[in-house]
Design a protein around this motif. Structure first.
Motif, PDB file in Angstrom:
ATOM      1  N   ARG A  42       0.859  -1.199   0.000  1.00  0.00           N
ATOM      2  CA  ARG A  42       0.000   0.000   0.000  1.00  0.00           C
ATOM      3  C   ARG A  42       0.885   1.235   0.000  1.00  0.00           C
ATOM      4  NH1 ARG A  42      -4.712  -1.022   4.291  1.00  0.00           N
ATOM      5  NH2 ARG A  42      -4.364   1.196   4.454  1.00  0.00           N
ATOM      6  N   ARG A  47       0.684   5.695  -0.428  1.00  0.00           N
ATOM      7  CA  ARG A  47      -0.075   6.935  -0.568  1.00  0.00           C
ATOM      8  C   ARG A  47       0.701   7.854  -1.496  1.00  0.00           C
ATOM      9  NH1 ARG A  47      -1.776   7.400   5.696  1.00  0.00           N
ATOM     10  NH2 ARG A  47      -3.521   5.965   5.575  1.00  0.00           N
ATOM     11  N   VAL A 104      -4.165   9.736  -3.143  1.00  0.00           N
ATOM     12  CA  VAL A 104      -4.749   8.412  -3.326  1.00  0.00           C
ATOM     13  C   VAL A 104      -3.920   7.374  -2.578  1.00  0.00           C
ATOM     14  CG1 VAL A 104      -5.770   8.959  -5.577  1.00  0.00           C
ATOM     15  CG2 VAL A 104      -3.495   7.956  -5.466  1.00  0.00           C
ATOM     16  N   GLU A 105      -4.582   6.291  -2.235  1.00  0.00           N
ATOM     17  CA  GLU A 105      -3.862   5.143  -1.702  1.00  0.00           C
ATOM     18  C   GLU A 105      -3.881   4.070  -2.774  1.00  0.00           C
ATOM     19  OE1 GLU A 105      -3.749   3.780   2.514  1.00  0.00           O
ATOM     20  OE2 GLU A 105      -5.001   2.169   1.671  1.00  0.00           O
ATOM     21  N   LEU A 106      -2.708   3.604  -3.164  1.00  0.00           N
ATOM     22  CA  LEU A 106      -2.569   2.564  -4.183  1.00  0.00           C
ATOM     23  C   LEU A 106      -2.314   1.230  -3.505  1.00  0.00           C
ATOM     24  CD1 LEU A 106      -0.155   4.438  -6.625  1.00  0.00           C
ATOM     25  CD2 LEU A 106      -2.646   4.232  -6.798  1.00  0.00           C
ATOM     26  N   ARG A 107      -2.930   0.185  -4.038  1.00  0.00           N
ATOM     27  CA  ARG A 107      -2.704  -1.185  -3.566  1.00  0.00           C
ATOM     28  C   ARG A 107      -2.353  -2.054  -4.763  1.00  0.00           C
ATOM     29  NH1 ARG A 107      -7.542   0.167  -1.415  1.00  0.00           N
ATOM     30  NH2 ARG A 107      -7.476   0.839   0.732  1.00  0.00           N
ATOM     31  N   CYS A 112       0.149  -3.782  -7.793  1.00  0.00           N
ATOM     32  CA  CYS A 112       0.993  -3.198  -8.836  1.00  0.00           C
ATOM     33  C   CYS A 112       0.574  -3.736 -10.196  1.00  0.00           C
ATOM     34  CB  CYS A 112       2.465  -3.472  -8.570  1.00  0.00           C
ATOM     35  SG  CYS A 112       2.892  -5.211  -8.610  1.00  0.00           S
ATOM     36  N   THR A 123      -3.383  -3.073 -10.017  1.00  0.00           N
ATOM     37  CA  THR A 123      -3.359  -1.926  -9.109  1.00  0.00           C
ATOM     38  C   THR A 123      -4.772  -1.420  -8.847  1.00  0.00           C
ATOM     39  OG1 THR A 123      -1.187  -1.272  -9.938  1.00  0.00           O
ATOM     40  CG2 THR A 123      -2.447   0.402  -8.753  1.00  0.00           C
ATOM     41  N   ARG A 124      -5.070  -1.152  -7.601  1.00  0.00           N
ATOM     42  CA  ARG A 124      -6.345  -0.568  -7.181  1.00  0.00           C
ATOM     43  C   ARG A 124      -6.045   0.714  -6.435  1.00  0.00           C
ATOM     44  NH1 ARG A 124      -7.586  -3.290 -10.587  1.00  0.00           N
ATOM     45  NH2 ARG A 124      -8.662  -5.260 -10.549  1.00  0.00           N
ATOM     46  N   PHE A 125      -6.989   1.668  -6.471  1.00  0.00           N
ATOM     47  CA  PHE A 125      -6.762   2.921  -5.769  1.00  0.00           C
ATOM     48  C   PHE A 125      -8.017   3.363  -5.028  1.00  0.00           C
ATOM     49  CE2 PHE A 125      -8.753   4.401  -9.612  1.00  0.00           C
ATOM     50  CZ  PHE A 125      -9.500   5.494  -9.209  1.00  0.00           C
TER      51      PHE A 125
END
Length: 122
Positions: free
Chosen positions: A12, A14, A32-35, A37, A41-43
């Motif tokens: 995770r 930011r 945004v917080e990215l999860r 790769c 990838t989800r945000f």
């Protein structure tokens, strides 16, 4: 560059995204917080702010679009615009209720990016 690869390897992250449109009338900042790769990838949008561009800076940025713009002016505006972008980043971080310590990490990453020479993948 190890710092950037360490950040990219986290599950995770930011990230603050900053941009200004062609009118140069404001700076949009999104935290945004990215999860994950790659294609997985989800945000999640944590905060969004539009910061009005100071009129004097806006005028200087638009003047750089003229073909007779001088390199000296470009260099000067580069620093002033960088300060405005940093201010917008810190404002969106505060809007998310996060402390300034995340801003210090962000500025370290920015400093690392400035020294990259050659093509950069987007």
């Amino acid at each position: 560059m190890k710092l950037l690869s360490d950040i990219a390897a986290r599950e995770r992250r930011r990230v603050v995204g900053l941009m200004s449109g062609t009118a140069a009338d404001g700076i949009d900042a999104a935290l945004v917080e990215l999860r994950g790769c790659g294609s997985g990838t989800r945000f999640e949008l944590l905060a969004f702010e539009t910061v009005k561009m100071p009129e004097r800076l806006r005028s200087r940025v638009l003047e750089l679009c003229r073909t007779e713009a001088r390199v000296e002016e470009l260099c000067q505006v580069n620093f002033v615009l960088g300060e405005a972008l940093a201010e917008a980043a810190l404002r969106v971080i505060a809007a998310a209720g996060l402390g300034p310590e995340i801003g210090r990490q962000l500025l370290v990453v920015f400093d690392q990016c400035v020294v990259i020479l050659g093509p950069v993948e987007s």
